[in-house]
Motif scaffolding. Structure first.
Motif, PDB file in Angstrom:
ATOM      1  N   HIS A 133       0.910  -0.997   0.681  1.00 15.27           N
ATOM      2  CA  HIS A 133      -0.066  -0.331  -0.120  1.00 15.27           C
ATOM      3  C   HIS A 133       0.836   1.289  -0.257  1.00 15.27           C
ATOM      4  O   HIS A 133       0.555   2.725  -0.044  1.00 15.27           O
ATOM      5  N   ALA A 134       2.603   1.353  -0.337  1.00 24.35           N
ATOM      6  CA  ALA A 134       2.856   2.024  -0.286  1.00 24.35           C
ATOM      7  C   ALA A 134       3.318   3.186  -1.585  1.00 24.35           C
ATOM      8  O   ALA A 134       3.739   1.658  -2.099  1.00 24.35           O
ATOM      9  N   ASP A 135       4.128   4.172  -1.531  1.00 25.81           N
ATOM     10  CA  ASP A 135       4.590   4.487  -3.181  1.00 25.81           C
ATOM     11  C   ASP A 135       6.800   3.535  -3.064  1.00 25.81           C
ATOM     12  O   ASP A 135       7.002   3.787  -3.759  1.00 25.81           O
ATOM     13  N   LEU A 136       6.297   3.472  -1.871  1.00 27.77           N
ATOM     14  CA  LEU A 136       8.119   2.864  -2.243  1.00 27.77           C
ATOM     15  C   LEU A 136       8.545   1.949  -0.691  1.00 27.77           C
ATOM     16  O   LEU A 136       8.124   2.080   0.681  1.00 27.77           O
ATOM     17  N   ALA A 137       9.490   1.237  -0.821  1.00 33.66           N
ATOM     18  CA  ALA A 137      10.144   0.040   0.650  1.00 33.66           C
ATOM     19  C   ALA A 137      11.476   0.761   0.195  1.00 33.66           C
ATOM     20  O   ALA A 137      11.748   0.396  -0.651  1.00 33.66           O
ATOM     21  N   VAL A 138      12.098   0.945   1.551  1.00 32.43           N
ATOM     22  CA  VAL A 138      14.093   0.370   2.254  1.00 32.43           C
ATOM     23  C   VAL A 138      14.199   0.326   3.315  1.00 32.43           C
ATOM     24  O   VAL A 138      12.785  -0.212   4.025  1.00 32.43           O
ATOM     25  N   ALA A 139      15.139  -0.655   3.067  1.00 32.16           N
ATOM     26  CA  ALA A 139      15.371  -0.552   4.315  1.00 32.16           C
ATOM     27  C   ALA A 139      15.387  -0.202   5.527  1.00 32.16           C
ATOM     28  O   ALA A 139      15.263   1.569   5.474  1.00 32.16           O
ATOM     29  N   ARG A 140      15.310  -0.235   6.659  1.00 32.60           N
ATOM     30  CA  ARG A 140      15.681   0.203   7.994  1.00 32.60           C
ATOM     31  C   ARG A 140      17.214   1.439   7.810  1.00 32.60           C
ATOM     32  O   ARG A 140      16.520   2.551   8.421  1.00 32.60           O
ATOM     33  N   ASP A 141      17.842   0.718   7.350  1.00 29.74           N
ATOM     34  CA  ASP A 141      19.228   1.751   7.260  1.00 29.74           C
ATOM     35  C   ASP A 141      19.220   3.069   6.378  1.00 29.74           C
ATOM     36  O   ASP A 141      20.479   4.335   5.973  1.00 29.74           O
ATOM     37  N   GLN A 142      18.372   2.909   5.336  1.00 28.56           N
ATOM     38  CA  GLN A 142      17.910   4.114   4.401  1.00 28.56           C
ATOM     39  C   GLN A 142      17.121   5.386   4.397  1.00 28.56           C
ATOM     40  O   GLN A 142      16.615   5.661   4.037  1.00 28.56           O
ATOM     41  N   VAL A 143      16.691   4.702   5.827  1.00 29.22           N
ATOM     42  CA  VAL A 143      14.971   6.094   6.022  1.00 29.22           C
ATOM     43  C   VAL A 143      15.844   7.143   6.526  1.00 29.22           C
ATOM     44  O   VAL A 143      14.857   8.293   5.779  1.00 29.22           O
ATOM     45  N   SER A 144      17.077   7.183   7.046  1.00 35.87           N
ATOM     46  CA  SER A 144      17.537   8.472   6.886  1.00 35.87           C
ATOM     47  C   SER A 144      17.753   9.316   5.889  1.00 35.87           C
ATOM     48  O   SER A 144      17.269  10.811   4.920  1.00 35.87           O
TER      49      SER A 144
END
Length: 109
Positions: A85-96
């Motif tokens: 349901h999201a536009d993008l998925a990232v790993a935790r270390d990519q949040v910043s």
């Protein structure tokens, strides 16, 4: 508000099922989170007069789906099912880095 139970037994889950709560079971982490029925983060934003389409959402759980659906842009952290349901998925270390990148995308700030 959310309560998290770690390693709940089947008997505990059976008792909880009859309480009218929203329950999300996370098999990989062996936990279940509980929240009041029909309460989610999107409702909390609405109560603060933050309207649909006026925020960027980050989340990783079933209780983030409505938040994602109403966001201007939605980012799922990790590979959770809610990421559909999201536009993008990232790993935790990519949040910043993702937050930094979104500050330069028109319409996401």
């Amino acid at each position: 508000m959310k309560v998290v139970l770690f390693s709940p037994t089947d008997a505990v889950l059976a008792e909880l099922a009859g309480l009218g709560l929203t329950m999300h079971r996370h098999q990989a982490e062996d936990l279940v989170d509980l929240s009041p029925a029909e309460v989610d983060k999107a409702m909390a934003l609405a109560a603060l007069s933050i309207t649909d389409g006026r925020y960027v959402a980050f989340g990783n759980d079933h209780n983030d789906i409505r938040l994602f659906q109403n966001a201007r842009f939605a980012v799922c952290v990790g590979d959770a099912d809610a990421g559909r349901h999201a536009d993008l998925a990232v790993a935790r270390d990519q949040v910043s880095a993702t937050i930094d990148a979104l500050t330069h995308v028109p319409g996401t700030h």
